[in-house]
Scaffold this motif. Sequence first.
Motif, PDB file in Angstrom:
ATOM      1  N   ALA A 105       1.122  32.756  31.617  1.00  0.00           N
ATOM      2  CA  ALA A 105       0.471  33.761  32.453  1.00  0.00           C
ATOM      3  C   ALA A 105       0.152  35.025  31.651  1.00  0.00           C
ATOM      4  CB  ALA A 105       1.360  34.101  33.655  1.00  0.00           C
ATOM      5  N   ARG A 108      -2.898  34.186  29.662  1.00  0.00           N
ATOM      6  CA  ARG A 108      -4.063  34.161  30.555  1.00  0.00           C
ATOM      7  C   ARG A 108      -4.521  35.581  30.898  1.00  0.00           C
ATOM      8  NH1 ARG A 108      -2.046  32.079  35.277  1.00  0.00           N
ATOM      9  NH2 ARG A 108      -1.115  30.569  33.912  1.00  0.00           N
ATOM     10  N   SER A 109      -3.567  36.480  31.187  1.00  0.00           N
ATOM     11  CA  SER A 109      -3.947  37.856  31.539  1.00  0.00           C
ATOM     12  C   SER A 109      -4.593  38.566  30.357  1.00  0.00           C
ATOM     13  CB  SER A 109      -2.747  38.633  32.060  1.00  0.00           C
ATOM     14  OG  SER A 109      -1.788  38.802  31.056  1.00  0.00           O
ATOM     15  N   TRP A 112      -8.049  37.460  30.240  1.00  0.00           N
ATOM     16  CA  TRP A 112      -8.830  38.160  31.263  1.00  0.00           C
ATOM     17  C   TRP A 112      -9.211  39.554  30.779  1.00  0.00           C
ATOM     18  CZ3 TRP A 112      -5.598  36.896  36.269  1.00  0.00           C
ATOM     19  CH2 TRP A 112      -5.759  35.556  36.577  1.00  0.00           C
ATOM     20  N   LYS A 113      -8.311  40.192  30.059  1.00  0.00           N
ATOM     21  CA  LYS A 113      -8.610  41.521  29.511  1.00  0.00           C
ATOM     22  C   LYS A 113      -9.778  41.424  28.539  1.00  0.00           C
ATOM     23  CE  LYS A 113      -6.755  45.314  26.801  1.00  0.00           C
ATOM     24  NZ  LYS A 113      -5.709  45.776  25.929  1.00  0.00           N
ATOM     25  N   TRP A 120      -6.662  43.062  34.933  1.00  0.00           N
ATOM     26  CA  TRP A 120      -5.901  42.111  34.142  1.00  0.00           C
ATOM     27  C   TRP A 120      -4.431  42.510  34.052  1.00  0.00           C
ATOM     28  CZ3 TRP A 120      -3.144  43.711  29.954  1.00  0.00           C
ATOM     29  CH2 TRP A 120      -3.434  45.000  29.476  1.00  0.00           C
ATOM     30  N   TRP A 121      -4.176  43.796  34.098  1.00  0.00           N
ATOM     31  CA  TRP A 121      -2.829  44.323  33.932  1.00  0.00           C
ATOM     32  C   TRP A 121      -1.903  43.937  35.083  1.00  0.00           C
ATOM     33  CZ3 TRP A 121      -1.283  47.704  37.684  1.00  0.00           C
ATOM     34  CH2 TRP A 121      -2.293  48.273  38.469  1.00  0.00           C
ATOM     35  N   SER A 123      -1.828  40.992  36.628  1.00  0.00           N
ATOM     36  CA  SER A 123      -1.328  39.673  36.240  1.00  0.00           C
ATOM     37  C   SER A 123      -0.333  39.784  35.087  1.00  0.00           C
ATOM     38  CB  SER A 123      -2.500  38.780  35.850  1.00  0.00           C
ATOM     39  OG  SER A 123      -2.034  37.541  35.389  1.00  0.00           O
ATOM     40  N   PHE A 124      -0.619  40.668  34.155  1.00  0.00           N
ATOM     41  CA  PHE A 124       0.255  40.876  33.008  1.00  0.00           C
ATOM     42  C   PHE A 124       1.634  41.371  33.456  1.00  0.00           C
ATOM     43  CE2 PHE A 124       1.892  43.431  29.458  1.00  0.00           C
ATOM     44  CZ  PHE A 124       1.817  42.499  28.424  1.00  0.00           C
TER      45      PHE A 124
END
Length: 176
Positions: A105, A108-109, A112-113, A120-121, A123-124
């Motif tokens: 994950a 993945r984040s 996304w960034k 995105w942050w 998810s991070f």
Amino acid sequence: MLKAIRNSLVLLALLYIVLGVVLILFPATSLNLACLLIGAVTLLYGVVRIFGYTRAGEGEASRLELAFGIVLAALGVFLLVCPQLLVSLIPIALGAYLLVDSFSAIKRSLEWKSLGFSRWWVSFLVALVLALFGLVMILRPFTLVANLVVFIGVGFLFDGVFTLVQLIVNERAFRN
């Protein structure tokens, strides 16, 4: 007939309440007793399989029976000697899964960034929290399981009290 059902429900509710209180007040002892019970049953089943081999005689299936019985008996003895191992394995396995999943994950984040997603942050951060939970589950498995036992005890207690209250309310409703 209805009175027998009612009495069974009252008895079950009282047992749930007692079980809930025991789990809440004595989580570590409850875990140890459960592990010892599992160890004793495993040992007993292994011994039964070994006796099954002695009765069956020679043959390929009976050798497998003997091997399986020896493994189960040894596992049962091990669980009786080291009951904490069984308790600690479950959270460690789940913690490892969470840790691996959280790394995916995080990756993945970060992807996304790089693609320009503005949130995105979120998810991070969630992935970091999951990684932290995974580490806690791996490093402190017994503490986690003991807290889970208390939570289960609260559930049993609530279920027992709720069942008793529901029975009382229903009886009063049918009387009127």
